[in-house]
Design a protein around this motif. Sequence first.
Motif, mmCIF file in Angstrom:
data_model
loop_
_atom_site.group_PDB
_atom_site.id
_atom_site.type_symbol
_atom_site.label_atom_id
_atom_site.label_comp_id
_atom_site.label_asym_id
_atom_site.label_seq_id
_atom_site.Cartn_x
_atom_site.Cartn_y
_atom_site.Cartn_z
ATOM 1 N N ILE A 97 0.855 -1.180 0.000
ATOM 2 C CA ILE A 97 0.000 0.000 0.000
ATOM 3 C C ILE A 97 0.895 1.236 0.000
ATOM 4 O O ILE A 97 2.107 1.149 0.200
ATOM 5 C CB ILE A 97 -0.978 0.011 1.205
ATOM 6 C CG1 ILE A 97 -0.223 0.171 2.527
ATOM 7 C CG2 ILE A 97 -1.826 -1.249 1.218
ATOM 8 C CD1 ILE A 97 -1.145 0.343 3.738
ATOM 9 N N ASP A 98 0.295 2.396 -0.259
ATOM 10 C CA ASP A 98 1.068 3.630 -0.353
ATOM 11 C C ASP A 98 1.703 3.991 0.988
ATOM 12 O O ASP A 98 1.361 3.440 2.029
ATOM 13 C CB ASP A 98 0.181 4.776 -0.832
ATOM 14 C CG ASP A 98 -1.015 5.001 0.088
ATOM 15 O OD1 ASP A 98 -1.976 4.233 -0.014
ATOM 16 O OD2 ASP A 98 -0.975 5.938 0.913
ATOM 17 N N GLY A 99 2.625 4.946 0.945
ATOM 18 C CA GLY A 99 3.362 5.330 2.144
ATOM 19 C C GLY A 99 2.602 6.201 3.116
ATOM 20 O O GLY A 99 3.082 6.460 4.223
ATOM 21 N N GLY A 100 1.417 6.705 2.722
ATOM 22 C CA GLY A 100 0.586 7.467 3.645
ATOM 23 C C GLY A 100 1.055 8.879 3.932
ATOM 24 O O GLY A 100 0.593 9.499 4.886
ATOM 25 N N LEU A 101 1.938 9.427 3.097
ATOM 26 C CA LEU A 101 2.485 10.758 3.342
ATOM 27 C C LEU A 101 1.810 11.797 2.464
ATOM 28 O O LEU A 101 1.435 11.511 1.315
ATOM 29 C CB LEU A 101 3.989 10.779 3.065
ATOM 30 C CG LEU A 101 4.860 9.848 3.904
ATOM 31 C CD1 LEU A 101 6.307 9.911 3.411
ATOM 32 C CD2 LEU A 101 4.781 10.201 5.379
ATOM 33 N N ALA A 102 1.670 13.002 2.977
ATOM 34 C CA ALA A 102 1.136 14.113 2.195
ATOM 35 C C ALA A 102 1.656 15.427 2.758
ATOM 36 O O ALA A 102 1.816 15.571 3.978
ATOM 37 C CB ALA A 102 -0.394 14.116 2.200
ATOM 38 N N GLY A 122 7.759 -6.930 9.688
ATOM 39 C CA GLY A 122 6.477 -7.175 10.325
ATOM 40 C C GLY A 122 5.369 -6.437 9.586
ATOM 41 O O GLY A 122 5.355 -6.390 8.349
ATOM 42 N N PRO A 123 4.431 -5.812 10.319
ATOM 43 C CA PRO A 123 3.354 -5.069 9.655
ATOM 44 C C PRO A 123 3.863 -3.945 8.754
ATOM 45 O O PRO A 123 3.174 -3.547 7.808
ATOM 46 C CB PRO A 123 2.544 -4.509 10.831
ATOM 47 C CG PRO A 123 2.860 -5.399 11.987
ATOM 48 C CD PRO A 123 4.273 -5.836 11.785
ATOM 49 N N ASP A 124 5.057 -3.441 9.030
ATOM 50 C CA ASP A 124 5.597 -2.333 8.232
ATOM 51 C C ASP A 124 6.149 -2.781 6.881
ATOM 52 O O ASP A 124 6.648 -1.953 6.104
ATOM 53 C CB ASP A 124 6.690 -1.605 9.027
ATOM 54 C CG ASP A 124 6.103 -0.673 10.056
ATOM 55 O OD1 ASP A 124 4.956 -0.916 10.477
ATOM 56 O OD2 ASP A 124 6.764 0.298 10.451
ATOM 57 N N TRP A 125 6.065 -4.081 6.590
ATOM 58 C CA TRP A 125 6.424 -4.553 5.257
ATOM 59 C C TRP A 125 5.369 -4.121 4.236
ATOM 60 O O TRP A 125 5.653 -3.979 3.049
ATOM 61 C CB TRP A 125 6.536 -6.083 5.256
ATOM 62 C CG TRP A 125 7.054 -6.653 3.964
ATOM 63 C CD1 TRP A 125 8.354 -6.824 3.584
ATOM 64 C CD2 TRP A 125 6.258 -7.131 2.859
ATOM 65 N NE1 TRP A 125 8.433 -7.369 2.326
ATOM 66 C CE2 TRP A 125 7.155 -7.569 1.852
ATOM 67 C CE3 TRP A 125 4.888 -7.217 2.621
ATOM 68 C CZ2 TRP A 125 6.710 -8.098 0.634
ATOM 69 C CZ3 TRP A 125 4.447 -7.745 1.405
ATOM 70 C CH2 TRP A 125 5.349 -8.177 0.434
ATOM 71 N N ILE A 126 4.153 -3.868 4.705
ATOM 72 C CA ILE A 126 3.023 -3.616 3.796
ATOM 73 C C ILE A 126 3.055 -2.211 3.199
ATOM 74 O O ILE A 126 2.935 -2.053 1.980
ATOM 75 C CB ILE A 126 1.694 -3.880 4.528
ATOM 76 C CG1 ILE A 126 1.639 -5.346 4.986
ATOM 77 C CG2 ILE A 126 0.506 -3.561 3.625
ATOM 78 C CD1 ILE A 126 0.459 -5.664 5.886
ATOM 79 N N PRO A 127 3.176 -1.134 3.982
ATOM 80 C CA PRO A 127 3.211 0.204 3.366
ATOM 81 C C PRO A 127 4.587 0.536 2.801
ATOM 82 O O PRO A 127 5.614 0.120 3.344
ATOM 83 C CB PRO A 127 2.876 1.132 4.540
ATOM 84 C CG PRO A 127 3.373 0.406 5.740
ATOM 85 C CD PRO A 127 3.173 -1.062 5.454
ATOM 86 N N ALA A 157 8.335 1.100 12.450
ATOM 87 C CA ALA A 157 7.868 1.165 13.835
ATOM 88 C C ALA A 157 8.392 -0.023 14.637
ATOM 89 O O ALA A 157 8.810 -1.047 14.080
ATOM 90 C CB ALA A 157 6.343 1.181 13.869
ATOM 91 N N SER A 158 8.361 0.127 15.944
ATOM 92 C CA SER A 158 8.604 -0.990 16.866
ATOM 93 C C SER A 158 7.305 -1.279 17.597
ATOM 94 O O SER A 158 6.521 -0.371 17.869
ATOM 95 C CB SER A 158 9.708 -0.653 17.872
ATOM 96 O OG SER A 158 10.965 -0.536 17.240
ATOM 97 N N TYR A 159 7.107 -2.532 17.920
ATOM 98 C CA TYR A 159 5.858 -2.934 18.568
ATOM 99 C C TYR A 159 6.208 -3.605 19.895
ATOM 100 O O TYR A 159 6.855 -4.643 19.931
ATOM 101 C CB TYR A 159 5.067 -3.878 17.656
ATOM 102 C CG TYR A 159 4.717 -3.215 16.341
ATOM 103 C CD1 TYR A 159 3.566 -2.437 16.210
ATOM 104 C CD2 TYR A 159 5.561 -3.312 15.240
ATOM 105 C CE1 TYR A 159 3.251 -1.797 15.018
ATOM 106 C CE2 TYR A 159 5.255 -2.675 14.037
ATOM 107 C CZ TYR A 159 4.104 -1.927 13.939
ATOM 108 O OH TYR A 159 3.799 -1.295 12.757
#
Length: 365
Positions: A97-102, A122-127, A157-159
């Motif tokens: 998915i996109d990087g979510g920045l604007a 982890g989850p940060d592989w997706i964006p 991120a760290s979780y």
Amino acid sequence: LASTDTAPVYLASPKLRILTQNIFMRPPLIKNNKSDWKDARLDYLIEHILPNYDVVCLQEMFEFASSRRSRLLAAAEKLGFRFYVASQRQFLWNVAIDGGLAILSRYPIVAQDSLVYQRGMGPDWIPKKGVLYAKIQAQLADHEPTHVHLFTTHTQASYGEVVITQPDVKRRLAQLFEFHEFLERIMPKHRAAGEPVVLTGDFNVDARTHELSDPDRVPYEREVEDGIKTSDEGAAMMSVLQGHGIDPHLLGPSNTDAFKGKTVIELHDTLRERLGYHPVTFGNIVVDTDGTVRPRETVLTTRQDNMVMHSIDFVLWHNPDADTQKHGVTARITDVGVTPNFTPGQPFTQISDHYGVSAEIHFTA
């Protein structure tokens, strides 16, 4: 993606008001608790927060599978934000998915660029996290234009509890080294002497040490008194971004990466320098009159992140040659501070699980 209209627009005042905010606007169906109140929070952002600023940098403003970013851009344009840069759209076949920045701006963006970091863990592989760059034209009446070189980022991120030797910390510092290399490429190409460079965003580096300075008398972490020291990772972040690099063994005896740049770039942590401590921007607390400590925000924040008291959102400043601007306009940063963006009267208590950080750049002819 960016608007291309670069007609001259004079500054309405000698100040440029900037906000950086992780807006916590994740794709549909993702939520932490009962609801993330995405649409209601977006409406509140548009109506109550955007009008107060000239430039707004957003993280976690995801476009994927949602019309919210398009709705934001359309509403922002009506409010005078005619210029923007945003993360590139992604599709299912991109397996990301996109990087979510604007970056939204009332003033012309005359050049733009972007960087996608190496994939997260982890989850940060997706964006496709990374950096956006906008060269914003700032022109006082009767003067030639100068520019603000604005960057915004969101890193790995760290979780859960963070130990500096764990793999996600190394990945985050590797991404910050990519950021430094991006600065090495962008600044010689676009920046003239005396033009400010501003780094904003959710760096996911907690600059606080969480050491209690007086545990016998005060058995909980205090924002000011216990936020003066800088964590090892906070110091490493600044060293990597500036190009100094780190002692490889900081990340463990087998690590050989020093993340040292080719050039050194002077950067200032404006919040730490102005306030004298690292303010909480995520997972804050409230202390009742009877000494009971409770989380400040529970609607959007996960239970494991309640009361973590992290300082992970930053505005960093570079302008060592401010007095040498060829057109005689000097830019200095003023009034830096944390902006909680509380939302009275709403079913959510603040605009995001993060606080924002605001700053003003003052131009003097």
